[in-house]
Design an enzyme around this catalytic site. Structure first.
Site, PDB file in Angstrom:
ATOM      1  N   GLY A   1     -17.880  -8.076   7.915  1.00  7.20           N
ATOM      2  CA  GLY A   1     -17.727  -9.262   8.752  1.00  7.20           C
ATOM      3  C   GLY A   1     -18.228  -9.033  10.169  1.00  7.20           C
ATOM      4  O   GLY A   1     -18.866  -9.919  10.767  1.00  7.20           O
TER       5      GLY A   1
ATOM      6  N   SER B   1     -16.517 -11.358   4.631  1.00  8.30           N
ATOM      7  CA  SER B   1     -16.358  -9.915   4.450  1.00  8.30           C
ATOM      8  C   SER B   1     -15.646  -9.639   3.130  1.00  8.30           C
ATOM      9  O   SER B   1     -14.579 -10.200   2.869  1.00  8.30           O
ATOM     10  CB  SER B   1     -15.533  -9.361   5.618  1.00  8.30           C
ATOM     11  OG  SER B   1     -15.229  -8.005   5.394  1.00  8.30           O
ATOM     12  N   ALA B   2     -16.227  -8.742   2.298  1.00 14.74           N
ATOM     13  CA  ALA B   2     -15.707  -8.536   0.934  1.00 14.74           C
ATOM     14  C   ALA B   2     -14.286  -7.990   0.899  1.00 14.74           C
ATOM     15  O   ALA B   2     -13.489  -8.374   0.051  1.00 14.74           O
ATOM     16  CB  ALA B   2     -16.638  -7.588   0.181  1.00 14.74           C
TER      17      ALA B   2
ATOM     18  N   CYS C   1      -7.021  -4.244  14.566  1.00 16.99           N
ATOM     19  CA  CYS C   1      -7.866  -3.538  15.536  1.00 16.99           C
ATOM     20  C   CYS C   1      -7.108  -3.243  16.819  1.00 16.99           C
ATOM     21  O   CYS C   1      -7.454  -2.327  17.537  1.00 16.99           O
ATOM     22  CB  CYS C   1      -9.094  -4.371  15.870  1.00 16.99           C
ATOM     23  SG  CYS C   1      -9.952  -4.922  14.414  1.00 16.99           S
TER      24      CYS C   1
HETATM   25  C1  LIG Z   1     -11.548 -13.147  11.559  1.00 17.04           C
HETATM   26  C2  LIG Z   1     -12.212 -11.819  11.338  1.00 17.04           C
HETATM   27  N1  LIG Z   1     -13.511 -11.659  11.663  1.00 17.04           N
HETATM   28  C3  LIG Z   1     -14.140 -10.505  11.481  1.00 17.04           C
HETATM   29  C4  LIG Z   1     -13.498  -9.402  10.973  1.00 17.04           C
HETATM   30  C5  LIG Z   1     -14.263  -8.131  10.797  1.00 17.04           C
HETATM   31  O1  LIG Z   1     -14.599  -7.915   9.449  1.00 17.04           O
HETATM   32  P1  LIG Z   1     -14.979  -6.439   8.935  1.00 17.04           P
HETATM   33  O2  LIG Z   1     -13.680  -5.675   8.887  1.00 17.04           O
HETATM   34  O3  LIG Z   1     -15.550  -6.649   7.578  1.00 17.04           O
HETATM   35  O4  LIG Z   1     -15.963  -5.877   9.891  1.00 17.04           O
HETATM   36  C6  LIG Z   1     -12.142  -9.504  10.644  1.00 17.04           C
HETATM   37  C7  LIG Z   1     -11.398  -8.317  10.160  1.00 17.04           C
HETATM   38  O5  LIG Z   1     -10.267  -8.068  10.553  1.00 17.04           O
HETATM   39  C8  LIG Z   1     -11.483 -10.744  10.820  1.00 17.04           C
HETATM   40  O6  LIG Z   1     -10.188 -10.903  10.522  1.00 17.04           O
END
Ligand SMILES: Cc1ncc(COP(=O)(O)O)c(C=O)c1O
Length: 383
Positions: free
Chosen positions: A70, A199-200, A325
């Site tokens: 993602g 995102s998978a 995060c």
């Molecule tokens: C709303 C949103 N966008 C983007 C991401 C990032 O995705 P990825 O973990 O696949 O990089 C996340 C992951 O926590 C998300 O919740």
């Protein structure tokens, strides 16, 4: 008993996904760009996955670009569109104040490159008002990016209305659908967007695989320069095992969506009602509707969210204080802060996010433990 209530952070791959990943790692190890038999078998897996992922979001297979997740899909959408737009003089980007860091920090990077930005406010229920976008957009606005569903509180934004406003002003519209795909119907045509990221690993697929849907004809400069992979939009040998797994997860996610969504909504509502009625000093954060069916975010007066998270983990229940995060930093949630919650509620809130593996027994076990755990922490704080 261990029960996992943190599916917005990540989900366990389903057995069919694991099988597809292992098969691609062993039997189908070819490079999808190779002309020979091995390469063509790998390419067939990519093609199949591309169709399934396109079907999940209502797009065409040729409009899908596979990424590492993602975060990369959001980066490709915003940086790629920004670079293509720069010659036109449109260098203003509008986003919301409750986006994931993948969008917020990419917007900050564009600002360092000379772009200007506007962060749209949200109301107390966590929704962006279309009137706020109408007021913020200018002839210089090149991109509007508003997430479909929020990762911390689950609220769903009025994307079709927002995208229509962006288009009236000649701007592109990107949506981060990482938390909505396979949880609610996602249809790029109904939403009227130009770019959409998924995102998978958020829908029982493998980590390290994601996709950006790019409306046919949308100008984008590749951010990953290299070979001619992904129709020149993302250089690099494709992650065939990850993408094959993502394809299976997308197919299953789409097929099972109606059943999963109503089952999860019932479990989530049981959990939410139980907490709010059995434990005093609790409150729901964000609007109950429109919301993805698996998420609830609740504040508990008189405790620190991190302490409750740890106490619940010791009892076997995995929950979250919000965005994974930012966990461990004790930073108040930027989402809850943007909603105007008082500072104690931005630091005493817990996110429960459910998934396919959760059962009524697990929810009831959590409800049986939670009041005593909360009371113990409150007593410690009062001392
Ligand atoms: C709303 C949103 N966008 C983007 C991401 C990032 O995705 P990825 O973990 O696949 O990089 C996340 C992951 O926590 C998300 O919740």
């Amino acid at each position: 008993m261990r029960a996992y209530f943190d599916h917005n952070a990540t989900t366990p791959p389903s057995p069919e996904v694991t099988e597809a990943v292992v098969r691609a790692l062993t039997d189908e190890f070819g490079n999808a760009s190779s002309v020979h038999h091995f390469g063509q078998r790998a390419k067939a897996l990519l093609d199949e996955a591309r169709s399934s992922v396109a079907a999940l979001v209502g797009g065409e297979p040729a409009e899908i670009v596979f990424t590492s997740g993602g975060t990369e899909a959001d980066n490709l959408a915003l940086r790629g569109a920004a670079e293509a737009l720069e010659a036109t003089g449109r260098r203003h980007i509008v986003t919301s104040s409750i986006e994931h860091e993948a969008v917020l920090n990419t917007v900050k990077a564009l600002v360092k490159r000379g772009w200007t930005s506007t962060l749209l406010p949200v109301d107390a229920s966590g929704i962006v008002a279309p009137s706020a976008l109408a007021a913020a957009i200018t002839p210089a606005t090149g991109i509007v990016s508003v997430m479909h569903a929020n990762n911390e509180i689950g609220t769903i934004q009025p994307i079709a209305d927002l995208a229509a406003i962006a288009h009236e002003h000649g701007a592109l519209f990107h949506t981060d659908a990482v938390q909505s795909a396979a949880k609610i119907p996602v249809d790029v045509k109904a939403l009227g967007v130009d770019l959409l990221a998924i995102s998978a690993h958020k829908f029982n697929g493998p980590k390290g695989a994601g996709a950006l849907w790019i409306r046919r004809g949308t100008r984008l400069v590749s951010t990953m320069t290299g070979g001619k992979h992904e129709r020149n939009r993302r250089g690099g040998t494709e992650n065939v095992p990850g993408i094959a797994g993502m394809g299976v997860a997308a197919r299953l996610g789409r097929e099972k969506l109606p059943v999963n969504a109503s089952r999860l909504a019932a479990l989530r509502d049981r959990l939410e009602r139980g907490v709010l009625t059995q434990i005093s000093g609790t409150a729901l954060n964000g609007a109950p509707e429109p919301r993805v069916p698996n998420t609830t975010n609740i504040s508990f007066d008189g405790i620190e969210a991190e302490s409750l998270l740890i106490a619940l983990d010791l009892e076997g229940f995995a929950v979250s204080t919000g965005s994974a995060c930012s966990s461990g930093t004790l930073e108040p949630s930027h989402v809850l802060r943007a909603m105007g919650l008082p500072s104690h509620r931005t630091q005493n809130s817990i996110r429960f996010s459910l998934g396919a593996g959760n059962t009524e027994e697990q929810v009831d076990a959590l409800l049986a433990k939670l009041p005593a755990v909360v009371e113990k922490l409150r007593t410690l704080v009062r001392r």
